[in-house]
Every structure is written in structure tokens, then in C-alpha cells.
Enzyme design. Structure first.
Site, PDB file in Angstrom:
ATOM      1  N   ARG A   1       0.809  -1.223   0.000  1.00 27.98           N
ATOM      2  CA  ARG A   1       0.000   0.000   0.000  1.00 27.98           C
ATOM      3  C   ARG A   1       0.844   1.275   0.000  1.00 27.98           C
ATOM      4  O   ARG A   1       0.445   2.307   0.523  1.00 27.98           O
ATOM      5  CB  ARG A   1      -0.978   0.016   1.187  1.00 27.98           C
TER       6      ARG A   1
ATOM      7  N   SER B   1     -11.597  -2.526   1.524  1.00 23.29           N
ATOM      8  CA  SER B   1     -11.008  -2.737   2.849  1.00 23.29           C
ATOM      9  C   SER B   1     -10.554  -1.384   3.397  1.00 23.29           C
ATOM     10  O   SER B   1      -9.734  -0.703   2.782  1.00 23.29           O
ATOM     11  CB  SER B   1      -9.813  -3.690   2.758  1.00 23.29           C
TER      12      SER B   1
ATOM     13  N   GLU C   1      -6.422   2.646   4.968  1.00 18.17           N
ATOM     14  CA  GLU C   1      -5.946   2.683   3.586  1.00 18.17           C
ATOM     15  C   GLU C   1      -6.521   3.899   2.880  1.00 18.17           C
ATOM     16  O   GLU C   1      -5.937   4.431   1.941  1.00 18.17           O
ATOM     17  CB  GLU C   1      -6.401   1.434   2.825  1.00 18.17           C
TER      18      GLU C   1
END
Length: 280
Positions: free
Chosen positions: A154, A204, A274
């Protein structure tokens, strides 16, 4: 900005500019820089939440010249505004394997590279070979190799450099068309069975903490189904925060903090989002 993000929540931006060419993009970015005005790039809005109070800067989106896909041998070259799903379909049509994992990832290929998006054991860093970028400092277009992108879970160098992704080249392998299609269909079936795809969300919500799974921590903390206003920890998958229909950005952010605080207190694990949260 709720109309431009998959969360379907959030306030207004001061202005939005759609750039159809690299020249327009460079002119826009350099002009805003000279004027000292803040700006942010936005792809398909699948990993971004604008606050209810909004963003006082300029939102820049990519247009016409950034929506093409071309296949050259085992390479798939995608304009940064091409959806990840469209890139996966192009790979399938060319009988190229290695990108099946990404077929259900929402958003643009540029955004996916920016976040090193991944699913089902694969990440963008596994398949990207190079990208064409606009250097934010000079307005020059350059090609950079994957090794220069600092890709990890990420994360990419673009999150700190501010350089703008214009196109992405995927390096894949020859494969069997039916086998590729079957794998994509199976991943779609698993996604639809386990994820709350019927509700607006950002996928997510939290990064995976080292040694843990965010969804399991949230579930074990007894937070599955917890709501704040119109925002809810999904009853189907605890790693998702969903908009039940009338959530504000404040609802989502308050629920995020509640989840973070509870998981930290119960397990000593800090969950990092995220999702990019933009605005005042």
C-alpha cells in the site's frame, strides 16, 4: 465530491479540472503551483473520502488521452484513467496471465499503482514494469522503471514525491484464455460472497497490520455491525466500513476512530486507514 467517490459521502471541493492531455495537465499543475493553490489528483474515487467541510483546493482528474489500453507482446500499456477491471479484461483478451488477482479491484490503474493495490495474494508491484509520469517540479514527462517506484504494501514513491502517473505498463505472461477467465470468475464469485458489494464503500478500510488481519481484529473486538449514523462496520466483512444510504463523512470518520480506539485498547494494535481522507 460524494458524486465522484465510491463512498458516496463528503463535501464540496473549490473546483475540479479535467485534463485531456499531458500538456494540459502540466500547464494546470504548474499554474496552480505558481499561485500557491493546493491540488490533488483523483482517479475513480475508490479509496478517497472528502470531509463534509470540503476541500479548498483544486481536484484534478484525467480525461481523454489517459483512457487507452494497448497490448504489445506480453506488455499491457494502460492510460492512468483506465479502470483496473478494463485492464484485466484487456489482458484476458490477449491471453495474458498474471493480472487475474486485480480483476475486481475498483478504481483506476493509476490509483492502483499509487496505492500498490492488491488482492488475493497479488499486488501491483508484482506486475508493473514501468510507468510514464509527470514530474511535479518541472512539468516534464519521464518514464520510470518499477525499481524506482519504492513499491511495497500500500505504498509507492508517488505518495511522497507528488509526481503524477500518466500511464502504467504491466508485464504479464502468455496463458490459456479459458484458465484465465475461470480464475477471474472464481475470484469474482468469492468477492461477491464475502464482501458487501451492494453498499457504497472504499473496499477494505484499514491496512493489514503486520502479523494480523484487520477484519478479524475488528470482529474479535465485537464491532461487527456497529453503526455511527449511516456508517456501519459491515456485518458481512468486518474489514469494510459501508455507507448504509445516508452516511456523512463525519459518520464514517467517527466510526473509524471508534474502531481504531477499541482495537488498540483490546489488542494493542494500531489500525491505519488505507483510505485517503481529504479536506478540512
Amino acid at each position: 465530491m460524494r458524486e465522484y467517490t465510491t463512498f458516496r459521502a463528503g463535501g464540496r471541493a473549490a473546483e475540479m479540472v479535467v485534463c485531456d492531455t499531458a500538456e494540459e495537465l502540466a500547464e494546470t499543475v504548474l499554474s496552480l503551483k505558481r499561485e500557491g493553490k493546493p491540488c490533488i489528483m483523483l482517479g475513480k474515487g475508490s479509496n478517497t473520502l472528502f470531509t463534509d467541510r470540503g476541500y479548498k483546493g483544486t481536484v484534478i482528474r484525467l480525461g481523454r488521452d489517459f483512457r487507452a489500453v494497448a497490448v504489445h507482446g506480453v506488455s499491457v500499456v494502460c492510460g492512468a484513467d483506465v479502470s483496473v477491471a478494463a485492464a484485466a479484461k484487456a489482458a484476458l483478451a490477449a491471453n495474458l496471465t498474471g493480472f487475474e488477482f486485480a480483476s475486481g479491484i475498483p478504481g483506476s490503474i493509476g490509483g492502483a499503482l499509487f496505492m500498490d493495490a492488491g488482492a488475493y495474494g497479488g499486488e501491483m508491484k508484482d506486475v508493473v514494469t514501468e510507468a510514464q509520469i509527470l514530474r511535479i517540479g518541472t512539468g516534464q514527462v519521464e518514464t520510470v522503471a518499477a525499481e524506482e517506484m519504492e513499491l511495497s504494501y500500500r505504498h509507492s514513491v508517488f505518495q511522497t514525491s507528488g509526481d503524477i502517473i500518466l500511464s502504467v505498463t504491466l508485464g504479464l505472461k502468455p496463458g490459456d484464455h479459458d484458465a484465465i477467465a475461470a480464475e477471474m470468475n472464481e475470484l469474482t464469485r468469492r468477492r461477491n460472497a464475502k464482501q458487501p458489494v451492494q453498499y457504497p464503500s472504499a473496499g477494505s478500510f484499514f491496512k493489514r497490520p503486520e502479523g494480523y488481519f484487520a477484519g478479524k481484529l475488528i470482529q474479535d473486538a465485537g464491532l461487527k455491525g456497529l453503526s455511527v449514523g449511516g456508517a456501519q462496520v459491515s456485518e458481512q466483512h468486518s474489514g469494510f466500513i459501508i455507507n448504509k444510504g445516508d452516511a456523512t463523512a463525519d459518520d464514517i470518520i467517527r466510526l473509524m476512530h471508534l474502531v481504531q480506539n477499541t482495537v488498540r485498547d483490546k489488542f494493542g494494535v494500531v489500525l491505519e486507514p488505507e483510505v485517503r481522507i481529504i479536506g478540512d
